[in-house]
Write an enzyme that holds these catalytic residues in place. Structure first.
Site, short mmCIF file in Angstrom:
data_model
loop_
_atom_site.label_atom_id
_atom_site.label_comp_id
_atom_site.label_asym_id
_atom_site.label_seq_id
_atom_site.Cartn_x
_atom_site.Cartn_y
_atom_site.Cartn_z
N GLU A 1 2.67 5.00 -4.01
CA GLU A 1 2.68 5.95 -5.15
C GLU A 1 4.01 6.68 -5.27
O GLU A 1 4.38 7.00 -6.41
CB GLU A 1 1.52 6.94 -4.99
CG GLU A 1 0.15 6.31 -5.15
CD GLU A 1 -0.25 5.39 -3.99
OE1 GLU A 1 0.23 5.63 -2.87
OE2 GLU A 1 -1.01 4.44 -4.20
N ASP B 1 -9.08 3.47 -2.62
CA ASP B 1 -10.07 3.85 -1.61
C ASP B 1 -11.37 4.35 -2.23
O ASP B 1 -11.59 5.56 -2.38
CB ASP B 1 -9.48 4.92 -0.69
CG ASP B 1 -8.31 4.38 0.12
OD1 ASP B 1 -8.15 3.14 0.15
OD2 ASP B 1 -7.57 5.19 0.70
N ASP C 1 0.86 -1.20 0.00
CA ASP C 1 0.00 0.00 0.00
C ASP C 1 0.89 1.25 0.00
O ASP C 1 2.11 1.15 0.18
CB ASP C 1 -0.86 -0.05 1.28
CG ASP C 1 -1.93 1.04 1.32
OD1 ASP C 1 -2.32 1.54 0.24
OD2 ASP C 1 -2.37 1.38 2.44
O1 MIG Z 1 -3.78 6.20 4.53
O2 MIG Z 1 -3.67 0.98 5.79
O3 MIG Z 1 -5.91 2.14 0.38
O4 MIG Z 1 -6.92 -0.01 1.81
O5 MIG Z 1 -6.90 0.16 4.63
C1 MIG Z 1 -4.61 5.08 4.42
C2 MIG Z 1 -4.83 1.73 5.92
C3 MIG Z 1 -3.76 3.86 4.32
C4 MIG Z 1 -4.95 3.05 2.38
C5 MIG Z 1 -5.42 1.82 1.66
C6 MIG Z 1 -6.47 1.14 2.49
C7 MIG Z 1 -5.90 0.78 3.85
C8 MIG Z 1 -5.42 2.05 4.53
N1 MIG Z 1 -4.43 2.72 3.71
#
Ligand code: MIG
Length: 823
Positions: free
Chosen positions: A416, A491, A413
């Site tokens: 980017e 999201d 996650d």
């Molecule tokens: O700033 O890890 O897209 O699926 O649950 C949010 C917490 C960070 C973004 C991800 C989301 C995840 C969440 N993350």
């Protein structure tokens, strides 16, 4: 305009419009060719002032075009995406006046010299694509190519884009961005796949603009007659694919950038996530609930709270005091555990990952050479330089302890990369990387950062546990990223509009080379109505990644949270997924071998329907066509069936192809159709993919028109190792032929050396109310049992495997067998 004046203008413009109005820049177009060079039999280079253009024919249907400006020399050709070597090809070069033709058996690329312009024709001499008057042009460091945009031409692809399937009249940017609660018009999103199809009434071509820089595509938003693509920096490199069908374009593209490796079978089961299941007791409770309610599930996720202060590769000692025991217990119950892994490494000298990363010099630095530190969940973080091979190796080694603890999958996650405390929400563009080659500013690496993180993860995990296929799921990626990870659409929001967007985005990603896709079922942000959740789950049956998720601070959204009636509906939906698993696995193997994705828009597949740009109906593999319910309170669904004959899966009602029909779609039923002539391999419901052997294998037979036939496939292997790459797989073709009185099922001998577990075979014939008078297996009357057979309204598929059909011993895999069912 004189050169000096032009420069002055340039300078002035640059000064006045320095940043925000880049679009108004002055463009200097590639002019007349001064000279030519025949580099190789398959390439040619044209020189024009300080600009150079090179055409290279890579295969009969693939050409690479490169353009550079300055000293006339190209930077070394590098790519994060392209790995494939294409077969060489014979090229016939011919000069005709001002034009040079490079001809193969599949296309002709024509280079006009005054001025330098390109045209691409198909094998029949029809023009697929040509440069517009502006051709290729530069403005400062920017480079851009303009193309003629014929009236009826439409555009498909571009990776993760919401909104409509047809991208004509849109402007799109490629810049990986963390953008929660995006809308249909939000652009850019998390992933960059600068690849698209141009589809006209007569043919289809593809273009892959391989630039890691911030880039943009203007598909006729600025002009009615031209489209363009370009980047902020770098040489211009694009690949042209001559098709002529969309499926061939995709095959040509994935021949260059690679395909998804075969995923572990368990990752095709139902996956349950939330932010966060914590502490350990809550994880156990959720697992127990699935089993107690008999709702199948294979995967549970741990989001950021399993860690010690959000330090990746650690466990929170308070909430997860005994991870090994927990994961072993879950595993005994049939659950695989996947954990989230963020790229940011907390700046903390007592933290092993930080210390070793710093010692090995594996972090991204600022322009001045100091360590770049940015805030993410753990607070101040350093960022691994995934563009460096040494850093990737270091990263890959960090997974050892988690693997030893029993973690089986890796959710990448924030890659980017997302940074909380900068204005741009990512790192400065002049940060320094150490890529395996070339200049290392973040501007040149931003769009591949996430992909290289998944590469480091995939390769590290694979070398630490070589017998298992890694499962990696990512939010950010670049073209070719499917080699390392599945992708989800970030999201989203619990709304009907987002349900529709989920489908478009998954279709766009699928045709862009990424077949392993899904959305957060039920919506990440907000709370779905019971109906919305149920419909989303139904769509999830037909997205390769079937994962429900929820943001923190939302009420629980597990499939049993919506009342008993809905629990039953949701259970049946997940059961449907497990029934279809042999088919789904076969479809995913096809995707990994050929690039053809599971989810295919009508316009991608169906030559008769070049104008059906629907993002609301789609093929799922060769034999299923899905018409999901995407609106509230809808209980009937109108659908236009593709050519061929189709059976309603639920009623066994047969429909001719190319017709528009309306079918019932009560809350517990997602309308979908099976191709006449198909044999759909299915299995009994299990609670997780490895629960039992696939006993029996249930072939649902959808008879072709009398006199007609059809063929389907069944692919099997051990589901988890790489032995299939050494031949340990079993592939069988299943042919159907029918007359009024008879249905023939021809099972080919199995290809490959894998020996599936011993089991029985059930044949069920859709839409057949008659009881067979005779069943011959290879000419002998040998069925073990003819059970009450189908033909009843829906009930036959709904019941237990033993409730209907013809039960046979599974024929030996080395033999081809013909079963003749006579009525
Ligand atoms: O700033 O890890 O897209 O699926 O649950 C949010 C917490 C960070 C973004 C991800 C989301 C995840 C969440 N993350």
């Amino acid at each position: 305009m004189s050169l000096t004046m032009r420069f002055r203008c340039h300078w002035l413009l640059a000064l006045v419009f320095a940043f925000p109005l880049r679009g108004h820049a002055q463009w200097r177009t590639l002019g007349n060719a001064d000279s030519l060079r025949d580099d190789t039999p398959a390439s040619i280079t044209a020189f024009s002032g300080d600009a150079t253009l090179r055409i290279e024919i890579l295969s009969p249907t693939v050409a690479r075009i490169r353009a550079t400006k300055g000293d006339g020399r190209f930077a070394p050709l590098t790519s994060w995406a392209v790995t494939g070597k294409l077969p060489t090809t014979t090229v016939r070069k011919a000069r005709q006046g001002d034009t040079i033709h490079l001809r193969t058996d599949g296309m002709t690329v024509s280079l006009t010299l005054h001025p330098v312009r390109l045209k691409f024709d198909d094998a029949g001499g029809r023009t697929l694509n040509e440069d517009a008057e502006k051709g290729i042009a530069w403005s400062g460091r920017q480079v851009r190519a303009w193309k003629v945009m014929p009236p009826g031409e439409k555009y498909l692809g571009f990776g993760e884009k919401a909104g409509l399937l047809n991208r004509r009249e849109t402007h799109m940017t490629m810049w990986n961005t963390d953008i929660p609660a995006y809308t249909a018009d939000t652009d850019p999103l998390y992933q960059t796949i600068p690849f698209f199809y141009g589809i006209t009434d007569v043919g289809c071509y593809g273009i892959f603009f391989d630039s890691p820089y911030r880039s943009s595509f203007d598909m006729g938003k600025e002009s009615r007659s031209e489209y363009s693509f370009g980047a902020e920096d770098g040489d211009l490199t694009y690949y042209f694919f001559a098709g002529p069908t969309a499926a061939q374009v995709l095959e040509q593209y994935t021949g260059l950038v690679g395909t998804m490796p075969l995923p572990p079978r368990w990752s095709l089961g139902y996956q349950q996530c939330r932010w966060s299941y914590t502490p350990e007791s809550r994880v156990r409770e959720v697992a127990a609930q699935f089993r107690a309610l008999r709702i199948p599930c294979d995967v549970l996720y741990l989001d950021i709270d399993y860690m010690e202060g959000y330090r990746v590769f650690t466990w929170n000692g308070k909430s997860f005091p005994q991870p090994r025991t927990l994961l072993a217990d879950l595993s005994r119950e049939g659950f695989k555990t996947v954990v989230i892994i963020d790229p940011g490494i907390k700046v903390d000298t007592a933290y092993q990952a930080y210390r070793s990363g710093l010692a090995g010099d594996h972090f991204v630095r600022r322009k001045d050479g100091t360590l770049f530190v940015g805030d993410v969940w753990p607070g101040p973080c350093a960022f691994p330089d995934f563009s460096s091979a040494a850093a990737r190796t270091w990263w890959g080694k960090q997974f050892g302890p988690l693997i030893a603890d029993g973690v089986r999958g890796w959710w990448n996650d924030m890659n980017e990369p997302s940074v909380f405390n900068t204005l741009t929400k990512t790192m400065p563009l002049d940060n320094r990387h150490r890529p395996d080659w070339g200049p290392g500013g973040h501007a040149a690496l931003h769009n591949v950062y996430g992909m290289q993180m998944t590469r480091a993860t995939y390769e590290g995990v694979r070398s630490l546990s070589p017998d298992w296929r890694p499962f990696v799921l990512t939010r950010a990626s670049y073209a070719g990223g499917e080699r390392y990870a599945a992708a989800w659409t970030g999201d989203n929001v619990a709304s009907w509009e987002h349900l529709k967007m989920a489908l478009t985005m998954c279709l766009n990603l699928s045709v862009s080379g990424q077949p392993f896709v899904g959305s957060d079922i039920g919506g990440f942000i907000g709370y779905p109505s019971p109906e919305l959740f149920a419909r989303w789950l139904q769509l999830g049956v037909f997205t390769p990644l079937m994962r429900a998720h929820s943001a923190i601070n939302e009420r629980n959204k597990e499939p049993w949270e919506f009342g008993d009636r809905w629990t039953a509906i949701n259970r049946a939906t997940i059961e449907l997924r497990y029934r279809l698993l042999p088919y789904l696995y076969t479809v995913m193997e096809q995707a990994s071998r050929t690039g053809t994705p599971a989810m295919r828009p009508v316009v991608f597949t169906s030559p008769l329907h070049r104008n059906r740009w629907t993002g609301e109906e789609f093929f799922f593999g060769n034999d299923i066509f899905v018409a999901p319910v995407l609106s509230e309170a809808q209980t009937r669904r109108t659908v236009t069936l593709p050519e061929g004959g189709w059976y309603d899966f639920w009623t066994s009602q047969r429909y001719p192809g190319d017709t528009t029909i309306t079918v019932d779609a009560p809350a517990d039923r997602i309308p979908f159709f099976v191709r006449a002539g198909a044999a759909l391999p299915t299995q009994p419901v299990v609670q997780f993919t490895d629960e039992a052997s696939l006993d029996p294998l249930i072939l649902l037979l959808f008879p072709p028109h009398p006199g007609g036939g059809g063929t389907s496939d069944l692919y099997e292997d051990d589901g988890s190792s790489f032995e299939y790459a050494h031949g340990a797989f079993a592939r069988r073709a299943i042919g159907l032929r029918s007359t009024d009185r008879e249905l023939r099922v021809i099972l080919s001998a199995s290809e490959g050396s894998y020996v599936p577990p011993a089991r029985q075979l059930v044949l069920r014939v859709a839409g057949e109310a008659r009881r067979p008078t005779r069943v011959l297996v290879d000419g002998r009357v040998t069925p073990e049992r003819i059970m009450e057979t189908g033909g009843r309204e829906s009930a036959s598929w709904e019941e237990d495997a033993k409730s209907g059909g013809i039960l046979l011993k599974m024929p030996d895999r080395r033999e081809s067998v013909t079963v003749i069912i006579t009525y």
